[in-house]
Scaffold this motif. Structure first.
Motif, PDB file in Angstrom:
ATOM      1  N   ASP A 293       0.841  -1.196   0.000  1.00  0.00           N
ATOM      2  CA  ASP A 293       0.000   0.000   0.000  1.00  0.00           C
ATOM      3  C   ASP A 293       0.877   1.248   0.000  1.00  0.00           C
ATOM      4  OD1 ASP A 293      -1.594   2.255   1.431  1.00  0.00           O
ATOM      5  OD2 ASP A 293      -3.122   0.813   0.818  1.00  0.00           O
ATOM      6  N   LEU A 294       0.774   2.036  -1.063  1.00  0.00           N
ATOM      7  CA  LEU A 294       1.638   3.205  -1.222  1.00  0.00           C
ATOM      8  C   LEU A 294       1.383   4.252  -0.142  1.00  0.00           C
ATOM      9  CD1 LEU A 294       3.788   4.612  -2.875  1.00  0.00           C
ATOM     10  CD2 LEU A 294       1.994   5.495  -4.385  1.00  0.00           C
ATOM     11  N   SER A 295       0.125   4.437   0.237  1.00  0.00           N
ATOM     12  CA  SER A 295      -0.184   5.449   1.249  1.00  0.00           C
ATOM     13  C   SER A 295       0.441   5.083   2.593  1.00  0.00           C
ATOM     14  CB  SER A 295      -1.698   5.622   1.387  1.00  0.00           C
ATOM     15  OG  SER A 295      -2.293   4.453   1.882  1.00  0.00           O
ATOM     16  N   LEU A 296       0.356   3.806   2.971  1.00  0.00           N
ATOM     17  CA  LEU A 296       0.962   3.366   4.220  1.00  0.00           C
ATOM     18  C   LEU A 296       2.481   3.434   4.146  1.00  0.00           C
ATOM     19  CD1 LEU A 296      -1.299   0.279   5.083  1.00  0.00           C
ATOM     20  CD2 LEU A 296      -1.339   2.527   6.159  1.00  0.00           C
ATOM     21  N   ARG A 297       3.009   3.150   2.966  1.00  0.00           N
ATOM     22  CA  ARG A 297       4.459   3.221   2.782  1.00  0.00           C
ATOM     23  C   ARG A 297       4.971   4.645   2.986  1.00  0.00           C
ATOM     24  NH1 ARG A 297       9.120   0.183   2.792  1.00  0.00           N
ATOM     25  NH2 ARG A 297      10.739   1.330   1.723  1.00  0.00           N
ATOM     26  N   GLU A 298       4.317   5.605   2.379  1.00  0.00           N
ATOM     27  CA  GLU A 298       4.767   6.995   2.510  1.00  0.00           C
ATOM     28  C   GLU A 298       4.532   7.514   3.923  1.00  0.00           C
ATOM     29  OE1 GLU A 298       3.716   9.734  -0.486  1.00  0.00           O
ATOM     30  OE2 GLU A 298       4.090   8.353  -2.143  1.00  0.00           O
ATOM     31  N   TYR A 299       3.482   7.064   4.557  1.00  0.00           N
ATOM     32  CA  TYR A 299       3.231   7.442   5.951  1.00  0.00           C
ATOM     33  C   TYR A 299       4.357   6.919   6.838  1.00  0.00           C
ATOM     34  CZ  TYR A 299       0.820   7.701  10.468  1.00  0.00           C
ATOM     35  OH  TYR A 299       0.495   7.959  11.770  1.00  0.00           O
ATOM     36  N   TYR A 300       4.773   5.690   6.605  1.00  0.00           N
ATOM     37  CA  TYR A 300       5.860   5.095   7.363  1.00  0.00           C
ATOM     38  C   TYR A 300       7.161   5.853   7.143  1.00  0.00           C
ATOM     39  CZ  TYR A 300       9.617   1.850   8.549  1.00  0.00           C
ATOM     40  OH  TYR A 300      10.768   1.299   9.056  1.00  0.00           O
ATOM     41  N   GLU A 301       7.490   6.122   5.887  1.00  0.00           N
ATOM     42  CA  GLU A 301       8.751   6.802   5.570  1.00  0.00           C
ATOM     43  C   GLU A 301       8.782   8.206   6.160  1.00  0.00           C
ATOM     44  OE1 GLU A 301      11.331   5.541   4.385  1.00  0.00           O
ATOM     45  OE2 GLU A 301      10.609   3.625   3.615  1.00  0.00           O
ATOM     46  N   SER A 302       7.639   8.884   6.144  1.00  0.00           N
ATOM     47  CA  SER A 302       7.582  10.234   6.702  1.00  0.00           C
ATOM     48  C   SER A 302       7.872  10.228   8.208  1.00  0.00           C
ATOM     49  CB  SER A 302       6.205  10.847   6.440  1.00  0.00           C
ATOM     50  OG  SER A 302       6.074  12.093   7.092  1.00  0.00           O
ATOM     51  N   LEU A 303       7.262   9.292   8.925  1.00  0.00           N
ATOM     52  CA  LEU A 303       7.481   9.196  10.371  1.00  0.00           C
ATOM     53  C   LEU A 303       8.876   8.672  10.695  1.00  0.00           C
ATOM     54  CD1 LEU A 303       4.063   7.810  11.633  1.00  0.00           C
ATOM     55  CD2 LEU A 303       4.970  10.095  11.933  1.00  0.00           C
ATOM     56  N   LYS A 313       6.893   2.227  12.847  1.00  0.00           N
ATOM     57  CA  LYS A 313       6.260   0.915  12.709  1.00  0.00           C
ATOM     58  C   LYS A 313       5.027   0.807  13.610  1.00  0.00           C
ATOM     59  CE  LYS A 313       7.384  -4.015  12.956  1.00  0.00           C
ATOM     60  NZ  LYS A 313       8.441  -5.003  13.299  1.00  0.00           N
ATOM     61  N   VAL A 314       5.151   1.283  14.836  1.00  0.00           N
ATOM     62  CA  VAL A 314       4.013   1.249  15.764  1.00  0.00           C
ATOM     63  C   VAL A 314       2.892   2.157  15.265  1.00  0.00           C
ATOM     64  CG1 VAL A 314       3.252   1.821  18.092  1.00  0.00           C
ATOM     65  CG2 VAL A 314       5.426   0.649  17.750  1.00  0.00           C
ATOM     66  N   ALA A 315       3.257   3.316  14.702  1.00  0.00           N
ATOM     67  CA  ALA A 315       2.246   4.243  14.188  1.00  0.00           C
ATOM     68  C   ALA A 315       1.466   3.621  13.037  1.00  0.00           C
ATOM     69  CB  ALA A 315       2.909   5.543  13.733  1.00  0.00           C
ATOM     70  N   VAL A 316       2.148   2.894  12.163  1.00  0.00           N
ATOM     71  CA  VAL A 316       1.456   2.222  11.053  1.00  0.00           C
ATOM     72  C   VAL A 316       0.563   1.109  11.595  1.00  0.00           C
ATOM     73  CG1 VAL A 316       1.751   0.857   8.950  1.00  0.00           C
ATOM     74  CG2 VAL A 316       3.249   2.808   9.379  1.00  0.00           C
ATOM     75  N   ALA A 317       1.037   0.401  12.624  1.00  0.00           N
ATOM     76  CA  ALA A 317       0.203  -0.635  13.252  1.00  0.00           C
ATOM     77  C   ALA A 317      -1.058  -0.011  13.830  1.00  0.00           C
ATOM     78  CB  ALA A 317       0.994  -1.356  14.333  1.00  0.00           C
ATOM     79  N   ARG A 318      -0.908   1.158  14.438  1.00  0.00           N
ATOM     80  CA  ARG A 318      -2.074   1.871  14.969  1.00  0.00           C
ATOM     81  C   ARG A 318      -3.021   2.231  13.831  1.00  0.00           C
ATOM     82  NH1 ARG A 318      -3.546   5.729  19.070  1.00  0.00           N
ATOM     83  NH2 ARG A 318      -5.668   6.352  18.525  1.00  0.00           N
ATOM     84  N   ARG A 319      -2.472   2.690  12.713  1.00  0.00           N
ATOM     85  CA  ARG A 319      -3.316   3.026  11.560  1.00  0.00           C
ATOM     86  C   ARG A 319      -4.020   1.784  11.018  1.00  0.00           C
ATOM     87  NH1 ARG A 319      -1.812   7.752   7.566  1.00  0.00           N
ATOM     88  NH2 ARG A 319      -2.444   8.763   9.501  1.00  0.00           N
TER      89      ARG A 319
END
Length: 351
Positions: A293-303, A313-319
């Motif tokens: 998922d590109l949106s989750l990927r960019e969200y991860y890279e930004s954080l 990683k925890v923030a993406v798990a929360r999402r």
């Protein structure tokens, strides 16, 4: 006459306290943890118009099921919340059972959720497989440690393919000092045994959840395959018991600890309470999710750039927990709606 039974449950025995509507203890005592002993204690007098309560703990399901067969109502108490309500300096089995009975009589029991018997059986099967996977990961880490003790070997094999077909053949034939070679051979034997058990459990797991519509919905979420979908669906059980997405995140232990004083608020590491199995599944699903998922990927890279890989990683798990909540509560598949900056616009399932 209405009766209330407080049960302080232990491994080999339980202490039971029977209280009437006026708060007077009419019977109490230690009971061996067998169905016959429990029924003998209850007799015929304390089965009608009687409710009982015990705290969630080690193997609470056994005692709960015995009592449920005999009594009108059985409640499961949340141990941490009971402690907050009725903490005492003097603590004995007798006092604990009596306290539980009092709280039940006054309708002050902080209840824990009780899944159905079928759900509990499935959860035990899935947790067993998860345990085997964790053991295999531990063994793989130990094998990596052995190889890392010999830097001259690093150019002979790609570490990322160490447990593939070629890597396993290399591990069997690699030349090491006598002691390390013996340890490596034992680790490989153990790993092969665990892989065999995991493979045999796969056929067992595939039979589960065939008639569960939530499993199919969860499998539409990036990073969540059949096993994760089964685990998440059964650990959550009924999504309606969570008032909103934040309650689910809290249940999974994916919220930060908070320390507030006056107008200052500090956020720390994620809380230690919560469902560790659900938290594990959501965190493990992060890597396949950000690959798909590109949106989750960019969200991860930004954080990751601002807070580091672990917090990202925890923030993406929360999402992912938010997406799970939306998908299950709205009874629909995950729909990707990516356009531009994903930090501002999540997939439709999150909106």
């Amino acid at each position: 006459m209405q009766y209330y039974i407080g049960v302080d449950n232990h491994k080999k025995f339980s202490y039971m306290s029977v209280m009437d509507a006026k708060g007077i203890v009419v019977k109490e005592g230690r009971v061996v943890n067998t169905k016959e002993a429990v029924n003998k204690f209850l007799g015929t007098e304390y089965t009608q118009n009687t409710s009982a309560v015990l705290e969630a703990g080690r193997n609470w399901t056994v005692m709960y099921d015995w009592l449920e067969e005999e009594l009108d109502e059985v409640k499961l108490a949340h141990p941490l919340k009971v402690k907050a309500i009725a903490d005492a300096k003097i603590k004995t089995d007798k006092i604990d059972a009596k306290t539980l009975a009092h709280l039940l009589r006054c309708d002050l029991i902080p209840e824990a959720y009780v899944p159905g018997k079928d759900t509990r059986i499935v959860k035990n099967i899935l947790r067993q497989r998860m345990f085997l996977v964790k053991l295999s990961t531990m063994v793989k880490n130990r094998i990596h440690l052995i190889i890392d003790r010999h830097p001259e070997l690093k150019n002979q094999i790609d570490p990322s393919d160490l447990f593939g077909k070629q890597g396993m053949e290399w591990l069997k034939l690699v030349t090491l000092p006598k002691e390390d070679k013996r340890i490596l051979d034992e680790e490989l034997d153990l790993l092969n045994y665990l892989v065999e058990k995991i493979d045999s459990s796969n056929s067992w797991v595939t039979q589960l959840g065939k008639d569960n519509p939530n499993v199919k919905l969860l499998m539409t979420i990036p990073g969540i395959g059949k096993f994760f979908a089964l685990l998440i669906a059964n650990e959550i059980d009924n999504i309606k018991r969570f008032r909103d997405k934040n309650k689910l995140a809290s249940y999974a232990g994916l919220i930060p600890s908070v320390h507030a004083s006056a107008d200052k608020v500090f956020y720390g590491r994620i809380v230690k309470h919560g469902n560790k199995y659900l938290r594990w599944a959501l965190i493990e699903a992060v890597w396949p999710a950000i690959r798909k998922d590109l949106s989750l990927r960019e969200y991860y890279e930004s954080l990751k750039q601002r807070k580091g890989s672990n917090q990202a990683k925890v923030a993406v798990a929360r999402r992912l927990s938010v997406i799970v909540y939306r998908v299950l509560s709205q009874n629909r598949s995950y729909i990707v709606n990516y356009s531009g900056c994903p930090h501002n616009r999540l997939a439709e399932a999150v909106n």
